[in-house]
Design a protein around this motif. Structure first.
Motif: not given
Length: 140
Positions: A11-16, A32-34, A61-65, A87-88
């Protein structure tokens, strides 16, 4: 029901940020933002407040790696559900199960298409006030 996954999911919640072909096939990508719901070494599931057009998807994918990288994806599952959007405040959510096809260096990807495709598209989206609306960006 058998589990066809070769890698376990976390499970991971991050911006894509998703870059998709336009439905007409014109050289104007849609951004698109997801948000991810889960991820593995071979794919992920993400949720978007907009329905994505069919065709190629490229994601950041917003991950440092994965900083400075872009991932080509194949959609293997798709669905829609009602609920609170990311987003809404309300409306349908669209979820996508994708298989990672290739992870590429962003600069190499842009060089292969001959322009600053990703950066231009993301800058245009960031300037868009309503992030749940796709931004069309002219290429070339």
């Amino acid at each position: 029901m058998s589990n066809l996954r070769s890698h376990s999911r976390a499970t991971l919640r991050t911006l894509v940020t998703v870059l998709a072909d336009t439905p007409s096939g014109a050289a104007k990508p849609m951004v698109f933002k997801a948000w991810t719901e889960d991820i593995s070494a071979s794919g992920m599931q993400f949720v978007c407040d907009s329905e994505l057009p069919p065709g190629d998807l490229f994601v950041s994918i917003l991950l440092p790696e994965l900083e400075g990288r872009i991932v080509a994806c194949e959609v293997v599952r798709f669905g829609q559900r009602e609920g609170r959007g990311h987003f809404r405040k309300s409306g349908p959510q669209y979820f996508y199960g994708v298989r990672f096809q290739q992870i590429r260096d962003l600069r190499e990807f842009e060089a292969s298409v001959g322009q600053d495709l990703w950066s231009s598209a993301v800058r245009a989206e960031d300037q868009d006030e309503a992030h749940h609306h796709p931004a069309e960006v002219a290429i070339g």
